[in-house]
Design a protein around this motif. Structure first.
Motif, PDB file in Angstrom:
ATOM      1  N   ARG A 112       0.838  -1.207   0.000  1.00  0.00           N
ATOM      2  CA  ARG A 112       0.000   0.000   0.000  1.00  0.00           C
ATOM      3  C   ARG A 112       0.869   1.252   0.000  1.00  0.00           C
ATOM      4  O   ARG A 112       0.603   2.218  -0.730  1.00  0.00           O
ATOM      5  N   ALA A 113       1.930   1.247   0.809  1.00  0.00           N
ATOM      6  CA  ALA A 113       2.836   2.392   0.856  1.00  0.00           C
ATOM      7  C   ALA A 113       3.585   2.555  -0.465  1.00  0.00           C
ATOM      8  O   ALA A 113       3.809   3.683  -0.931  1.00  0.00           O
ATOM      9  N   ALA A 114       3.985   1.431  -1.070  1.00  0.00           N
ATOM     10  CA  ALA A 114       4.668   1.499  -2.364  1.00  0.00           C
ATOM     11  C   ALA A 114       3.778   2.166  -3.406  1.00  0.00           C
ATOM     12  O   ALA A 114       4.225   3.016  -4.195  1.00  0.00           O
ATOM     13  N   HIS A 115       2.506   1.814  -3.415  1.00  0.00           N
ATOM     14  CA  HIS A 115       1.573   2.432  -4.350  1.00  0.00           C
ATOM     15  C   HIS A 115       1.366   3.909  -4.015  1.00  0.00           C
ATOM     16  O   HIS A 115       1.324   4.759  -4.912  1.00  0.00           O
ATOM     17  N   GLN A 116       1.237   4.214  -2.734  1.00  0.00           N
ATOM     18  CA  GLN A 116       0.975   5.589  -2.320  1.00  0.00           C
ATOM     19  C   GLN A 116       2.132   6.522  -2.633  1.00  0.00           C
ATOM     20  O   GLN A 116       1.926   7.666  -3.057  1.00  0.00           O
ATOM     21  N   PHE A 117       3.371   6.027  -2.437  1.00  0.00           N
ATOM     22  CA  PHE A 117       4.533   6.896  -2.586  1.00  0.00           C
ATOM     23  C   PHE A 117       5.303   6.669  -3.889  1.00  0.00           C
ATOM     24  O   PHE A 117       6.380   7.219  -4.088  1.00  0.00           O
ATOM     25  N   GLY A 118       4.751   5.864  -4.784  1.00  0.00           N
ATOM     26  CA  GLY A 118       5.360   5.704  -6.096  1.00  0.00           C
ATOM     27  C   GLY A 118       6.661   4.936  -6.092  1.00  0.00           C
ATOM     28  O   GLY A 118       7.601   5.296  -6.813  1.00  0.00           O
ATOM     29  N   ALA A 119       6.741   3.873  -5.300  1.00  0.00           N
ATOM     30  CA  ALA A 119       7.953   3.051  -5.241  1.00  0.00           C
ATOM     31  C   ALA A 119       7.775   1.790  -6.085  1.00  0.00           C
ATOM     32  O   ALA A 119       6.664   1.286  -6.243  1.00  0.00           O
ATOM     33  N   ASP A 132      10.954 -16.038   7.265  1.00  0.00           N
ATOM     34  CA  ASP A 132      10.377 -14.719   7.036  1.00  0.00           C
ATOM     35  C   ASP A 132      10.656 -14.173   5.646  1.00  0.00           C
ATOM     36  O   ASP A 132       9.818 -13.492   5.055  1.00  0.00           O
ATOM     37  N   GLN A 133      11.847 -14.431   5.108  1.00  0.00           N
ATOM     38  CA  GLN A 133      12.149 -13.947   3.761  1.00  0.00           C
ATOM     39  C   GLN A 133      11.134 -14.475   2.757  1.00  0.00           C
ATOM     40  O   GLN A 133      10.697 -13.756   1.858  1.00  0.00           O
ATOM     41  N   VAL A 134      10.733 -15.739   2.925  1.00  0.00           N
ATOM     42  CA  VAL A 134       9.746 -16.345   2.023  1.00  0.00           C
ATOM     43  C   VAL A 134       8.371 -15.744   2.274  1.00  0.00           C
ATOM     44  O   VAL A 134       7.635 -15.422   1.332  1.00  0.00           O
ATOM     45  N   ARG A 135       8.023 -15.579   3.549  1.00  0.00           N
ATOM     46  CA  ARG A 135       6.707 -15.021   3.878  1.00  0.00           C
ATOM     47  C   ARG A 135       6.527 -13.641   3.258  1.00  0.00           C
ATOM     48  O   ARG A 135       5.488 -13.334   2.653  1.00  0.00           O
ATOM     49  N   PHE A 136       7.531 -12.776   3.443  1.00  0.00           N
ATOM     50  CA  PHE A 136       7.430 -11.419   2.907  1.00  0.00           C
ATOM     51  C   PHE A 136       7.370 -11.430   1.386  1.00  0.00           C
ATOM     52  O   PHE A 136       6.495 -10.793   0.783  1.00  0.00           O
ATOM     53  N   GLU A 137       8.279 -12.137   0.756  1.00  0.00           N
ATOM     54  CA  GLU A 137       8.395 -12.027  -0.695  1.00  0.00           C
ATOM     55  C   GLU A 137       7.230 -12.698  -1.419  1.00  0.00           C
ATOM     56  O   GLU A 137       6.763 -12.189  -2.436  1.00  0.00           O
ATOM     57  N   VAL A 138       6.731 -13.804  -0.873  1.00  0.00           N
ATOM     58  CA  VAL A 138       5.554 -14.430  -1.474  1.00  0.00           C
ATOM     59  C   VAL A 138       4.324 -13.551  -1.273  1.00  0.00           C
ATOM     60  O   VAL A 138       3.503 -13.377  -2.193  1.00  0.00           O
ATOM     61  N   SER A 139       4.190 -12.958  -0.093  1.00  0.00           N
ATOM     62  CA  SER A 139       3.038 -12.083   0.170  1.00  0.00           C
ATOM     63  C   SER A 139       3.062 -10.866  -0.735  1.00  0.00           C
ATOM     64  O   SER A 139       2.034 -10.484  -1.324  1.00  0.00           O
ATOM     65  N   ILE A 140       4.233 -10.241  -0.856  1.00  0.00           N
ATOM     66  CA  ILE A 140       4.356  -9.048  -1.701  1.00  0.00           C
ATOM     67  C   ILE A 140       4.026  -9.399  -3.154  1.00  0.00           C
ATOM     68  O   ILE A 140       3.258  -8.701  -3.825  1.00  0.00           O
ATOM     69  N   SER A 141       4.606 -10.489  -3.639  1.00  0.00           N
ATOM     70  CA  SER A 141       4.390 -10.895  -5.029  1.00  0.00           C
ATOM     71  C   SER A 141       2.939 -11.259  -5.293  1.00  0.00           C
ATOM     72  O   SER A 141       2.413 -11.005  -6.387  1.00  0.00           O
ATOM     73  N   THR A 146       4.506  -6.912  -9.774  1.00  0.00           N
ATOM     74  CA  THR A 146       5.413  -5.982 -10.460  1.00  0.00           C
ATOM     75  C   THR A 146       6.436  -5.377  -9.512  1.00  0.00           C
ATOM     76  O   THR A 146       7.424  -4.790  -9.960  1.00  0.00           O
ATOM     77  N   LEU A 147       6.217  -5.510  -8.210  1.00  0.00           N
ATOM     78  CA  LEU A 147       7.145  -4.935  -7.245  1.00  0.00           C
ATOM     79  C   LEU A 147       8.329  -5.868  -7.012  1.00  0.00           C
ATOM     80  O   LEU A 147       8.161  -7.081  -6.883  1.00  0.00           O
ATOM     81  N   LYS A 148       9.523  -5.294  -6.935  1.00  0.00           N
ATOM     82  CA  LYS A 148      10.716  -6.068  -6.603  1.00  0.00           C
ATOM     83  C   LYS A 148      10.881  -6.124  -5.092  1.00  0.00           C
ATOM     84  O   LYS A 148      10.513  -5.183  -4.389  1.00  0.00           O
ATOM     85  N   ALA A 149      11.438  -7.223  -4.590  1.00  0.00           N
ATOM     86  CA  ALA A 149      11.707  -7.372  -3.157  1.00  0.00           C
ATOM     87  C   ALA A 149      13.184  -7.677  -2.965  1.00  0.00           C
ATOM     88  O   ALA A 149      13.737  -8.567  -3.618  1.00  0.00           O
ATOM     89  N   ILE A 150      13.830  -6.931  -2.067  1.00  0.00           N
ATOM     90  CA  ILE A 150      15.251  -7.116  -1.794  1.00  0.00           C
ATOM     91  C   ILE A 150      15.485  -7.141  -0.284  1.00  0.00           C
ATOM     92  O   ILE A 150      14.647  -6.695   0.500  1.00  0.00           O
ATOM     93  N   SER A 151      16.636  -7.666   0.117  1.00  0.00           N
ATOM     94  CA  SER A 151      17.025  -7.687   1.527  1.00  0.00           C
ATOM     95  C   SER A 151      18.520  -7.417   1.629  1.00  0.00           C
ATOM     96  O   SER A 151      19.325  -8.290   1.290  1.00  0.00           O
ATOM     97  N   PRO A 152      18.924  -6.245   2.106  1.00  0.00           N
ATOM     98  CA  PRO A 152      20.361  -5.949   2.200  1.00  0.00           C
ATOM     99  C   PRO A 152      21.089  -6.849   3.183  1.00  0.00           C
ATOM    100  O   PRO A 152      22.246  -7.205   2.963  1.00  0.00           O
ATOM    101  N   ILE A 153      20.422  -7.236   4.263  1.00  0.00           N
ATOM    102  CA  ILE A 153      21.070  -8.098   5.257  1.00  0.00           C
ATOM    103  C   ILE A 153      21.403  -9.447   4.636  1.00  0.00           C
ATOM    104  O   ILE A 153      22.501  -9.981   4.786  1.00  0.00           O
ATOM    105  N   ARG A 154      20.451 -10.007   3.906  1.00  0.00           N
ATOM    106  CA  ARG A 154      20.653 -11.307   3.256  1.00  0.00           C
ATOM    107  C   ARG A 154      21.534 -11.195   2.015  1.00  0.00           C
ATOM    108  O   ARG A 154      22.516 -11.926   1.866  1.00  0.00           O
ATOM    109  N   ASP A 155      21.208 -10.253   1.122  1.00  0.00           N
ATOM    110  CA  ASP A 155      21.861 -10.213  -0.186  1.00  0.00           C
ATOM    111  C   ASP A 155      23.319  -9.787  -0.106  1.00  0.00           C
ATOM    112  O   ASP A 155      24.129 -10.176  -0.941  1.00  0.00           O
TER     113      ASP A 155
END
Length: 286
Positions: A112-119, A132-141, A146-155
């Motif tokens: 919702r925030a991504a849509h609101q703020f144009g991310a 958790d990485q799977v939970r977040f990324e599957v939920s977002i997708s 169309t949204l990309k999901a990244i994790s600086p701690i993991r990546d």
């Protein structure tokens, strides 16, 4: 994955922001690595601790261009905890889903925030070890593929020492630099405690592992509770009306005082490893 984007791409990303070291450092780190401004998103799902306003101000002080904060406690209790209760949702048939049911709610607000703020990108602070990485990324997708999901701690395999050095170099207002003896995730439905000395299954839990429950070996005077349900949802406790959130909070206190809801197990993770975990879920178990 975290290479600098071209100027033609949208110039904002959304970060799931807890207010702790990892995500505070991530604000400046992500901006440097991607060239994007960061919108911090924080939800109150009954985890306690600092207020949303304090977390919001820290996010802005760390360089976020916007801070999206939501008191989601009633939404979480009504739409997620109650559904889990009615389904008797237990991971591996043993413990109530705690972190797992909060992640789709957090993801919904991240999108919702991504849509609101144009991310066009969402970042979370998960490592590569847990579910958790799977939970977040599957939920977002599932909400917006169309949204990309990244994790600086993991990546980027960021360590705590690297994060602390980065925070000092950039004069970020982090509030804690000492390493906790274990990792904790909590919300109103329960607490999950892991890592550190608990990784050795022969090490018993210490008193400081627990917060929601008292030692069951020394319970207070017995407490009789009468809960009235309507269509599977608690609506009264001892004759007084309660909302789902109020019911959970009251039973966390009363059942927790009796030492109810402690769980200690070796569990299977979706990513293919086993993990020793402690849980406290007095309200959910009671």
């Amino acid at each position: 994955m975290l290479e600098r984007e071209t100027m033609s791409d949208q110039n904002r990303l959304v970060l799931a922001y807890s207010g702790g070291l990892d995500t505070s450092v991530a604000i400046s780190y992500l901006k440097e690595r991607t060239g994007k401004d960061v919108v911090a998103v924080s939800l109150d799902v009954g985890q306690g601790g600092e207020s949303l306003e304090t977390i919001k101000q820290r996010a802005l002080a760390c360089g976020a261009v916007e801070a999206y904060v939501v008191d989601a406690r009633n939404e979480f209790a009504n739409e997620y905890c109650m559904k889990a209760l009615k389904a008797n949702a237990l991971y591996e048939g043993v413990y109530p889903l705690v972190s797992a049911i909060s992640r789709p709610l957090i993801s919904k607000h991240l999108v919702r925030a991504a849509h609101q703020f144009g991310a066009d990108t969402i970042s979370h602070g998960c490592t590569g070890k847990g579910n958790d990485q799977v939970r977040f990324e599957v939920s977002i997708s599932s909400i917006d593929p169309t949204l990309k999901a990244i994790s600086p701690i993991r990546d980027l395999s960021l360590t705590r020492d690297v994060e602390i050095a980065f925070a000092k170099e950039h004069k970020l207002p982090i509030v804690q630099t000492e390493k906790s003896p274990f990792s904790i995730d909590q919300n109103v439905w329960g607490r999950a405690i892991e890592t550190g000395f608990l990784e050795d299954p022969w090490n018993g839990p210490t008193k400081d592992c627990y917060s929601y429950t008292d030692d069951p070996a020394f319970p207070p005077v017995e407490d009789e509770v009468v809960i009235e349900f309507k269509q599977g949802i608690p609506v009264k406790i001892d004759g007084h009306d309660v909302t789902p959130l109020q019911a959970i909070e009251e039973m966390n206190r009363r059942a927790g005082a009796q030492g109810i809801g402690r769980i200690d197990l070796i569990e299977d993770r979706l990513v293919g490893i086993k993990s020793r975990e402690l849980y406290e879920a007095p309200g959910a178990i009671a």
